[in-house]
Structure formats: C-alpha cells, structure tokens
Scaffold this motif. Structure first.
Motif, short mmCIF file in Angstrom:
data_model
loop_
_atom_site.label_atom_id
_atom_site.label_comp_id
_atom_site.label_asym_id
_atom_site.label_seq_id
_atom_site.Cartn_x
_atom_site.Cartn_y
_atom_site.Cartn_z
N MET A 198 0.77 -1.11 0.05
CA MET A 198 -0.17 0.05 0.00
C MET A 198 0.76 1.25 0.14
N LYS A 199 0.69 2.05 -0.85
CA LYS A 199 1.20 3.45 -0.84
C LYS A 199 0.93 4.37 0.20
N PRO A 200 1.84 4.96 0.71
CA PRO A 200 1.47 6.08 1.69
C PRO A 200 0.74 7.14 1.12
N ARG A 201 -0.40 7.73 2.05
CA ARG A 201 -1.14 8.70 1.45
C ARG A 201 -0.53 10.06 1.24
N VAL A 202 -1.19 10.85 0.39
CA VAL A 202 -0.87 12.22 0.07
C VAL A 202 -1.50 12.98 1.04
N TYR A 203 -0.67 13.73 2.06
CA TYR A 203 -1.29 14.48 3.09
C TYR A 203 -1.62 16.04 2.53
N ASP A 204 -2.84 16.45 2.71
CA ASP A 204 -3.28 17.62 2.18
C ASP A 204 -3.40 18.51 3.26
N LYS A 205 -3.85 20.05 2.75
CA LYS A 205 -3.56 21.16 3.77
C LYS A 205 -4.76 21.13 5.09
N ASP A 206 -5.63 20.09 4.70
CA ASP A 206 -6.42 20.00 5.77
C ASP A 206 -6.20 19.13 6.99
N ARG A 207 -4.72 18.67 6.93
CA ARG A 207 -4.24 17.95 8.12
C ARG A 207 -3.96 18.75 9.27
N ARG A 208 -4.58 18.33 10.47
CA ARG A 208 -4.09 18.84 11.91
C ARG A 208 -3.43 18.01 12.68
N TYR A 209 -2.17 18.15 12.69
CA TYR A 209 -1.32 17.21 13.33
C TYR A 209 -1.13 17.42 14.90
N ALA A 210 -1.10 16.56 15.68
CA ALA A 210 -0.66 16.42 17.08
C ALA A 210 0.42 15.27 17.14
N LEU A 211 1.58 15.50 17.79
CA LEU A 211 2.51 14.92 18.23
C LEU A 211 2.34 14.01 19.65
N LEU A 212 2.06 12.81 19.62
CA LEU A 212 2.03 12.22 20.89
C LEU A 212 3.37 11.39 21.12
N VAL A 213 4.05 11.72 22.40
CA VAL A 213 5.09 11.27 22.69
C VAL A 213 4.83 10.32 23.96
N VAL A 214 4.87 8.82 23.85
CA VAL A 214 4.24 8.16 24.65
C VAL A 214 5.41 7.40 25.54
N ASP A 215 5.00 7.48 26.63
CA ASP A 215 5.89 6.79 27.84
C ASP A 215 7.34 6.94 27.67
N MET A 216 7.89 8.15 27.34
CA MET A 216 9.26 8.21 27.60
C MET A 216 9.63 8.84 28.90
N LEU A 217 9.59 7.76 29.72
CA LEU A 217 9.66 8.08 31.05
C LEU A 217 10.95 7.51 31.67
N ASN A 218 11.40 7.88 33.02
CA ASN A 218 12.72 7.29 33.46
C ASN A 218 12.74 5.91 33.40
N ASP A 219 11.20 5.26 34.09
CA ASP A 219 11.47 3.96 34.45
C ASP A 219 11.45 3.05 32.99
N PHE A 220 10.98 3.67 31.88
CA PHE A 220 11.03 2.81 30.68
C PHE A 220 12.41 3.00 29.87
N VAL A 221 13.12 4.26 30.18
CA VAL A 221 14.34 4.26 29.41
C VAL A 221 15.57 4.14 30.24
N TYR A 222 15.41 4.19 31.59
CA TYR A 222 16.59 4.04 32.47
C TYR A 222 16.37 3.07 33.49
N GLY A 223 14.94 3.03 33.88
CA GLY A 223 14.78 2.45 35.27
C GLY A 223 14.06 1.01 35.41
N LYS A 224 13.05 0.87 35.94
CA LYS A 224 12.58 -0.58 36.51
C LYS A 224 12.35 -1.27 35.32
N ILE A 225 11.77 -1.02 34.12
CA ILE A 225 11.46 -1.62 33.08
C ILE A 225 12.19 -1.27 31.64
N LYS A 226 13.35 -1.02 31.97
CA LYS A 226 14.14 -0.42 31.03
C LYS A 226 14.14 -1.05 29.50
#
Length: 191
Positions: free
Chosen positions: A1-29
C-alpha cells in the motif's frame, strides 16, 4: 500500500508515549530506547517550531492499577520513574496526559485535549513517537483509529524491547489500522 498524500486540511498532533525514566533508564528499561532519544527530541523540536501540539500520554500508576499485576510497580504517580526523561522534558505549552493502562485514550483526557487544539477544530492526524511499538503505541493507535484519527508512526522514534516486537508491532499497525510508517525527518517536512 502506498503512503497517503497529505493535504492542507491535516491538523497534526505529536504524541510522545511513555518516554519516562522507568522505561528508558529504570525499572522496566528498554535497552533499545536510548538511541532513539535524540530522534524523538528532534521530532519534538520540529513540532514546536511548526506550532504542532505536543502531548505526552504517560503511565502514572497507583497501587490499585490492574496493569501492575503484569509489570510490577513502575511509573508510580509522583515518583521520579514516572517523570519524562530530562532530555525530552515537556515545555509549558505541552500537555501531559496521565494514563493507567496501555491505551492513551482509555479513561484519560487525551481526546478532550486533542479536540481543543487548532482553535477548537481539533487535530485529525496523530504522529506517534515513544514506547512500545507493540504495546502502548499499538493500543493508542487502535483507539485513535476507532475514533477516526489518521495516524503516522515515526519509525525511527518508536521502539520495543526487541527487534522482533518492534517489527511485528509496525506490521500490525500498518495492516490493521492503515497507518503510514515514515522516518521522523520526512514527518517533520509534512509540518
């Protein structure tokens, strides 16, 4: 499947999920998280420069949360382990969304916050970065799909415990939820 062509009506939001100390450096690294930190940081910077909303849906657990039966205590609300890593610390205008399970939508204020963006018109396309491709990124993407959001996965800004989990997660997301998987530099050009 080809990537879609994004039009000017796109309203983006960036979600940065669980980039937490426990996930990156800690308890469940996740050992594989470290190399992607600068890439996630660059994507956040590009979003800020373009005025794209940045939201941080993050585990924030209490002792009664069911998920603790699977993973043990981690990202306990108010602890250092539940804080976003210093390299990716949210700015004042960014929104942090506490969550108690895999999906960033389940029993959270994420959808309400997404609808408030763009002067109340709301975001319609989610950009996903963070951990884990086969778990929290996957379940957040699924719930976004069920709510009508398009999703783009930043392939170099997500990861999992293993290469297999990462690859299987991406394949699952592409097949079932019709996401595009693009390098973060290409995503930044969409902004």
């Amino acid at each position: 499947m080809k990537p879609r062509v994004y039009d000017k009506d796109r309203r983006y939001a960036l979600l940065v999920v669980d980039m937490l100390n426990d996930f990156v450096y800690g308890k469940i690294k996740a050992e594989r998280a470290g190399p992607m930190v600068p890439i996630v940081g660059s994507l956040i910077g590009s979003a800020h420069d373009a005025g794209i909303p940045v939201l941080y849906p993050n585990d924030s657990h209490t002792k009664k949360d069911f998920e603790l039966y699977r993973w043990g205590e981690h990202a306990m609300r108010g602890s250092k382990g539940a804080a976003v890593i210093k390299e990716l610390r949210p700015r004042k205008r960014d929104v942090q969304i506490p969550k108690t399970t895999y999906s960033s939508f389940f029993s959270t204020k994420l959808e309400k916050e997404l609808k408030r963006t763009y002067d109340g018109r709301g975001a319609n396309t989610l950009i996903m970065a963070g951990l884990h491709t086969d778990c929290c990124v996957r379940h957040t993407t699924a719930d976004g799909f069920f709510r009508g959001y398009e999703t783009i996965i930043a392939e170099d800004a997500v990861n999992s415990f293993t290469e297999l989990q990462y690859r299987v997660g991406l394949q699952y997301l592409k097949f079932w939820y019709l996401v595009d998987v693009l390098p973060s530099k290409k995503i930044a050009r969409l902004f």
